[in-house]
Design a protein around this motif. Sequence first.
Motif, PDB file in Angstrom:
ATOM      1  N   LEU A 245      35.447  -2.291  -7.932  1.00 28.30           N
ATOM      2  CA  LEU A 245      35.678  -2.227  -9.374  1.00 28.30           C
ATOM      3  C   LEU A 245      34.365  -2.269 -10.147  1.00 28.30           C
ATOM      4  CD1 LEU A 245      38.781  -4.595  -9.776  1.00 28.30           C
ATOM      5  CD2 LEU A 245      38.764  -2.094  -9.720  1.00 28.30           C
ATOM      6  N   SER A 246      33.468  -3.162  -9.766  1.00 28.16           N
ATOM      7  CA  SER A 246      32.204  -3.283 -10.494  1.00 28.16           C
ATOM      8  C   SER A 246      31.302  -2.082 -10.261  1.00 28.16           C
ATOM      9  CB  SER A 246      31.485  -4.573 -10.096  1.00 28.16           C
ATOM     10  OG  SER A 246      31.223  -4.609  -8.702  1.00 28.16           O
ATOM     11  N   ALA A 247      31.302  -1.531  -9.035  1.00 32.23           N
ATOM     12  CA  ALA A 247      30.512  -0.327  -8.769  1.00 32.23           C
ATOM     13  C   ALA A 247      31.036   0.845  -9.593  1.00 32.23           C
ATOM     14  CB  ALA A 247      30.552   0.013  -7.282  1.00 32.23           C
ATOM     15  N   ALA A 248      32.354   0.950  -9.690  1.00 25.32           N
ATOM     16  CA  ALA A 248      32.939   2.011 -10.508  1.00 25.32           C
ATOM     17  C   ALA A 248      32.596   1.832 -11.979  1.00 25.32           C
ATOM     18  CB  ALA A 248      34.458   2.033 -10.322  1.00 25.32           C
ATOM     19  N   SER A 249      32.577   0.595 -12.462  1.00 26.97           N
ATOM     20  CA  SER A 249      32.285   0.338 -13.870  1.00 26.97           C
ATOM     21  C   SER A 249      30.867   0.748 -14.232  1.00 26.97           C
ATOM     22  CB  SER A 249      32.517  -1.142 -14.198  1.00 26.97           C
ATOM     23  OG  SER A 249      33.888  -1.471 -14.088  1.00 26.97           O
ATOM     24  N   GLN A 250      29.900   0.407 -13.366  1.00 27.49           N
ATOM     25  CA  GLN A 250      28.519   0.785 -13.692  1.00 27.49           C
ATOM     26  C   GLN A 250      28.329   2.298 -13.584  1.00 27.49           C
ATOM     27  OE1 GLN A 250      25.765   1.976 -11.714  1.00 27.49           O
ATOM     28  NE2 GLN A 250      27.083   2.274  -9.913  1.00 27.49           N
ATOM     29  N   ILE A 311      32.195  10.154  -5.536  1.00 24.09           N
ATOM     30  CA  ILE A 311      31.487   9.446  -6.600  1.00 24.09           C
ATOM     31  C   ILE A 311      29.986   9.447  -6.339  1.00 24.09           C
ATOM     32  CG2 ILE A 311      31.195   7.225  -7.769  1.00 24.09           C
ATOM     33  CD1 ILE A 311      34.179   6.667  -7.079  1.00 24.09           C
ATOM     34  N   THR A 312      29.592   9.112  -5.121  1.00 26.28           N
ATOM     35  CA  THR A 312      28.164   9.090  -4.790  1.00 26.28           C
ATOM     36  C   THR A 312      27.546  10.472  -4.949  1.00 26.28           C
ATOM     37  OG1 THR A 312      28.568   7.305  -3.199  1.00 26.28           O
ATOM     38  CG2 THR A 312      26.484   8.497  -3.013  1.00 26.28           C
ATOM     39  N   GLY A 313      28.167  11.481  -4.339  1.00 21.41           N
ATOM     40  CA  GLY A 313      27.627  12.836  -4.424  1.00 21.41           C
ATOM     41  C   GLY A 313      27.602  13.364  -5.839  1.00 21.41           C
ATOM     42  N   GLY A 314      28.627  13.046  -6.625  1.00 17.64           N
ATOM     43  CA  GLY A 314      28.688  13.523  -8.000  1.00 17.64           C
ATOM     44  C   GLY A 314      27.591  12.956  -8.874  1.00 17.64           C
ATOM     45  N   LEU A 316      24.626  11.932  -7.871  1.00 15.29           N
ATOM     46  CA  LEU A 316      23.350  12.527  -7.454  1.00 15.29           C
ATOM     47  C   LEU A 316      23.241  13.979  -7.932  1.00 15.29           C
ATOM     48  CD1 LEU A 316      23.059  11.051  -3.840  1.00 15.29           C
ATOM     49  CD2 LEU A 316      21.901  10.276  -5.924  1.00 15.29           C
ATOM     50  N   LEU A 317      24.363  14.712  -7.925  1.00 12.82           N
ATOM     51  CA  LEU A 317      24.341  16.089  -8.428  1.00 12.82           C
ATOM     52  C   LEU A 317      24.058  16.117  -9.930  1.00 12.82           C
ATOM     53  CD1 LEU A 317      24.709  19.098  -7.937  1.00 12.82           C
ATOM     54  CD2 LEU A 317      27.188  18.775  -8.187  1.00 12.82           C
ATOM     55  N   ALA A 408      20.601   8.930 -10.868  1.00  7.23           N
ATOM     56  CA  ALA A 408      20.373   8.887  -9.421  1.00  7.23           C
ATOM     57  C   ALA A 408      20.476   7.461  -8.894  1.00  7.23           C
ATOM     58  CB  ALA A 408      19.007   9.477  -9.091  1.00  7.23           C
ATOM     59  N   ALA A 409      19.900   6.508  -9.625  1.00  3.50           N
ATOM     60  CA  ALA A 409      19.965   5.101  -9.209  1.00  3.50           C
ATOM     61  C   ALA A 409      21.408   4.607  -9.177  1.00  3.50           C
ATOM     62  CB  ALA A 409      19.123   4.240 -10.156  1.00  3.50           C
ATOM     63  N   SER A 410      22.222   5.035 -10.139  1.00  2.50           N
ATOM     64  CA  SER A 410      23.631   4.636 -10.169  1.00  2.50           C
ATOM     65  C   SER A 410      24.371   5.144  -8.938  1.00  2.50           C
ATOM     66  CB  SER A 410      24.289   5.180 -11.442  1.00  2.50           C
ATOM     67  OG  SER A 410      25.675   4.907 -11.448  1.00  2.50           O
ATOM     68  N   GLY A 411      24.085   6.387  -8.522  1.00  2.00           N
ATOM     69  CA  GLY A 411      24.710   6.921  -7.320  1.00  2.00           C
ATOM     70  C   GLY A 411      24.363   6.117  -6.083  1.00  2.00           C
ATOM     71  N   LEU A 412      23.118   5.643  -6.013  1.00  2.00           N
ATOM     72  CA  LEU A 412      22.701   4.827  -4.869  1.00  2.00           C
ATOM     73  C   LEU A 412      23.391   3.464  -4.882  1.00  2.00           C
ATOM     74  CD1 LEU A 412      18.880   5.688  -4.796  1.00  2.00           C
ATOM     75  CD2 LEU A 412      20.707   6.618  -3.355  1.00  2.00           C
ATOM     76  N   VAL A 413      23.623   2.915  -6.068  1.00  2.00           N
ATOM     77  CA  VAL A 413      24.363   1.653  -6.163  1.00  2.00           C
ATOM     78  C   VAL A 413      25.766   1.818  -5.591  1.00  2.00           C
ATOM     79  CG1 VAL A 413      25.416   0.007  -7.772  1.00  2.00           C
ATOM     80  CG2 VAL A 413      23.051   0.723  -8.103  1.00  2.00           C
TER      81      VAL A 413
END
Length: 428
Positions: A245-250, A311-314, A316-317, A408-413
């Motif tokens: 939930l928190s990863a999705a929120s950020q 989510i991760t790939g999106g 970064l794209l 990009a940093a958000s995708g890595l999180v």
Amino acid sequence: MTPPAANRPTKVPRLGLRANLAQFCLLVAVNALVGGMLGQERTVLPLLAEREFGLTAYTSALTFILAFGATKAATNYVAGAWSDRFGRKPVLVLGWLIALPVPLLLIWAPGWGWVVAANVLLGISQGLTWSTTVIMKIDLVGPDRRGLAMGLNEAAGYLAVAATALATGYIAARYGLRPEPFYLGVAYAALGLGLSTLVVRETREYARVEAAAHTARPDGRHDHLHARLTDRQVLVQTSFREPALSAASQAGMVNNLNDGLAWGLFPVLFAAAGLPVAQIGVLAALYPAVWGAGQLVTGALSDRAGRKPLITGGMLLQAGALALVALGDSFAVWAVAAVLLGAGTAMVYPTLLAAIGDVAHPAWRARSVGVYRLWRDGGFAVGALAAGLLADGFGIRAAVWVVAALTAASGLVVAVRMYETHPRARAG
């Protein structure tokens, strides 16, 4: 003999897309009108700030997005709580009532303060209407097709954003920036209010049916998330404590941070390069068009492939697309960047909502959606303020580079912190 009404058996709602197809399609149409209310501003308002109101400082010009994002974020949270307390339909109708004066204020605004006030109302309206249509669709379809439902919902909204941005660009090029482009908003608000009041049905009982049949995950991951959580506990779990939930929120917040940048500064960047208003309208529409249409695929894909990879790939794209905007200097390059940015956002947007629905218990899911959307749409306000300050201090391209790095940093999180939330994808 017909039994008295009090003794008749109550019809239990059936979950599922097919069982509720008519009402689901109606809500898709309503959310398209919600998106159209937002789309009326995408091309015209950034140009209006500079050409009619003489705002040369980017921070000042982006106050309308700051006002919109702050009020929409706060209203999302309220919408989730009110939907649980009073029902979904009353909240939806209230949102449309608040939307009615928005296009009129934009048409008649004698000063920029009126535009900001219109966007306060628009933010409140969008928070109530868009949040509620999301919650109602989640109620209707049940757990198995949640990604598809969110894809259809968000596709309708953002295809309408794109179509209206394109239409207002051509209308503005032919007739001027005001009042003609905003006549579309008048029609959208009237139609949305009529459909929501007369045809849309309440869906809260569907959530109660799902809650009664809710079973714990076999891996025990959600055992600590009980059905009865206070509002404060839902806020803490969704924002900070629960990893998915928190990863999705950020991620949602950063996604809308870069959307706020695209909304407020891209038209100014394109105009400074000498592009005509009609081409700026095409670019302003292309990004949400790909975003909207792509969700027809990505929402359903997340039901099979899982939430986390998309989510991760999106994210970064999106970061790569923003870098291309910063590097570009022509319509063709920016068109490619807009397509890539829309594709990345399509991978992320419905999937984040589906992930929230996967984890949150049906008894407090509406509140969790509200908290997630509080963070997500807070990104508009943060993006407007940060992008304005960076653009004033270092130029628009520097602001785009900084936001690309944050994305990009958000995708890595997400890659590090989030686990797969869809049970079927996780089992596979």
